[in-house]
Design an enzyme around this catalytic site. Structure first.
Site, PDB file in Angstrom:
ATOM      1  CE  LYS A   5     -28.269  19.140  -1.655  1.00  0.00           C
ATOM      2  NZ  LYS A   5     -29.510  19.949  -1.534  1.00  0.00           N
ATOM      3  CB  THR A   6     -23.668  23.533   1.891  1.00  0.00           C
ATOM      4  OG1 THR A   6     -23.884  23.351   0.492  1.00  0.00           O
ATOM      5  CG2 THR A   6     -22.321  24.207   2.110  1.00  0.00           C
TER       6      THR A   6
ATOM      7  CG  ASP B 273     -23.293  21.598  -4.024  1.00  0.00           C
ATOM      8  OD1 ASP B 273     -24.150  20.705  -3.871  1.00  0.00           O
ATOM      9  OD2 ASP B 273     -23.576  22.814  -4.016  1.00  0.00           O
TER      10      ASP B 273
ATOM     11  CB  THR C  94     -30.679  18.848  -6.621  1.00  0.00           C
ATOM     12  OG1 THR C  94     -30.040  18.948  -7.899  1.00  0.00           O
ATOM     13  CG2 THR C  94     -30.109  19.912  -5.691  1.00  0.00           C
TER      14      THR C  94
ATOM     15  NE  ARG D  65     -29.674  28.603   0.032  1.00  0.00           N
ATOM     16  CZ  ARG D  65     -29.165  27.549  -0.617  1.00  0.00           C
ATOM     17  NH1 ARG D  65     -29.821  27.045  -1.649  1.00  0.00           N
ATOM     18  NH2 ARG D  65     -28.044  27.006  -0.246  1.00  0.00           N
TER      19      ARG D  65
END
Length: 357
Positions: A76-77, A121, A170, A229
């Protein structure tokens, strides 16, 4: 490579945690793709977003507000930074927990430049007063700044330059409908399949100057929980092992041995995950068992078991949440190499109906 909640200290200490730690943040800056063409996975979101951005550029307008939802670590980032890069605009990054008052948000919004991208965020954790101010800012590019207190307070309208808000969450279900409806584009980030993670790992290995073969990348990808990640974090740990105890080349054998050292098994379960399953199977015959009892058996807090270990076990089909408590599935018995108790055996705790035994 493509990455990004609320996490506990226990989660952040795990090598398979999807939340970013300090090392992840530093390394991800170098590994992030710079445009949509480099971004691996999320094909539907990527194609839809490409149309949104290209259409906005052709009109000479700012892009619509974008909402990205999905688990931590899926990108997302990264996508927010790509949106800014594709639009040739600067990006401002903040988070919902950092905005506890409407004045905090007003200060950020009033300093935005025309066309700038504001990445927010964990937008669902923003305070309610700030959230209500955001409604008007997104729709009318205007905020009302309250000056004074009590009956003498005055609302001064402040015009804002057109900007693009990229919200990430999230927990999309926690967003109120008025806020969710103000986003022109909503994209849901899915977990990655192993083939996509292999591409992520090969790209990251090139950027990190690590030699890795196809089998080695496949081994790491299979233990990465569908999350880029985590794949990058495991790659770095296997790289360390290969550098110190092998010839520096990551093969399947090197990856397997390295991840045994870090207690990550073939399905991506770590010490905590296996501890929960082993307690459920060996001590309680597969369940059902209450969450608090299970947590005591594992020696962890109730919240750690529920929020850190259970989500992945449920997603993998190894554990089920039922009204009577937690129950192990046949796949859990098979994964740990154990045999489910037979019908009528003591300790089976009424799970025969689940196994059909």
């Amino acid at each position: 490579m493509n990455w990004d909640d609320e996490s506990t200290a226990e989660d952040e200490a795990r090598i398979v945690a999807s939340a970013a730690d300090g090392e992840d943040t530093a390394v991800e800056a170098a590994l992030r793709p710079k445009d949509l063409g480099e971004f691996v996975g999320q094909e539907k979101v990527r194609q839809q977003l490409d149309l949104v951005l290209k259409a906005a550029k052709q009109r000479g307008a700012t892009a619509d507000h974008v909402l990205l939802s999905g688990a931590p670590g899926l990108g997302k980032t990264t996508l927010s930074m790509i949106i800014a890069a594709e639009m040739g605009a600067p990006i401002r990054i903040t988070s919902g927990p950092a905005i506890q008052h409407a004045g905090d948000l007003a200060a950020i919004l009033s300093s935005l430049q025309e066309g700038e991208v504001l990445f927010l965020d964990e937008i669902h954790r923003m305070s309610r007063p700030a959230e209500e101010m955001l409604y008007m800012a997104m729709e009318d590019f205007r905020v009302d700044v309250i000056v004074g207190k009590g009956p003498g307070a005055t609302a001064i309208p402040l015009e804002l330059p057109p900007f693009t808000l990229v919200g990430a969450t999230t927990r999309a279900g926690l967003l109120p409908p008025p806020l969710r409806d103000r986003f022109g584009f909503t994209g849901h980030m899915e977990f990655y399949v192993p083939e996509e993670l292999e591409r992520v790992i090969h790209r990251s290995a090139r950027l990190l100057d690590v030699e890795i073969d196809i089998a080695g990348a496949a081994e790491i990808a299979g233990r990465s929980r569908g999350t880029p990640r985590i794949a990058n974090r495991l790659l770095r740990r296997v790289r360390d092992y290969a550098q110190v105890r092998a010839d520096g080349v990551i093969t399947r054998g090197v990856a397997e041995t390295a991840l045994q050292v870090y207690e990550v098994d073939a399905r991506g379960l770590d010490r905590l995950d296996r501890g929960v399953l082993e307690a459920l199977l060996k001590l309680f015959g597969g369940g059902p068992v209450g969450l608090s009892t299970l947590a005591v058996a594992v020696g962890e807090e109730r919240e750690t078991v529920e929020e850190v270990a259970e989500p992945f076990l449920v997603r993998e089909g190894l554990l089920a949440r039922t009204p009577r408590g937690r129950v192990a599935t046949p796949a859990a018995w098979a994964h740990l190499g154990l045999v489910p108790p037979q019908h009528g055996a003591s300790g089976s705790s009424g799970q025969q109906g689940l196994f059909g035994a």
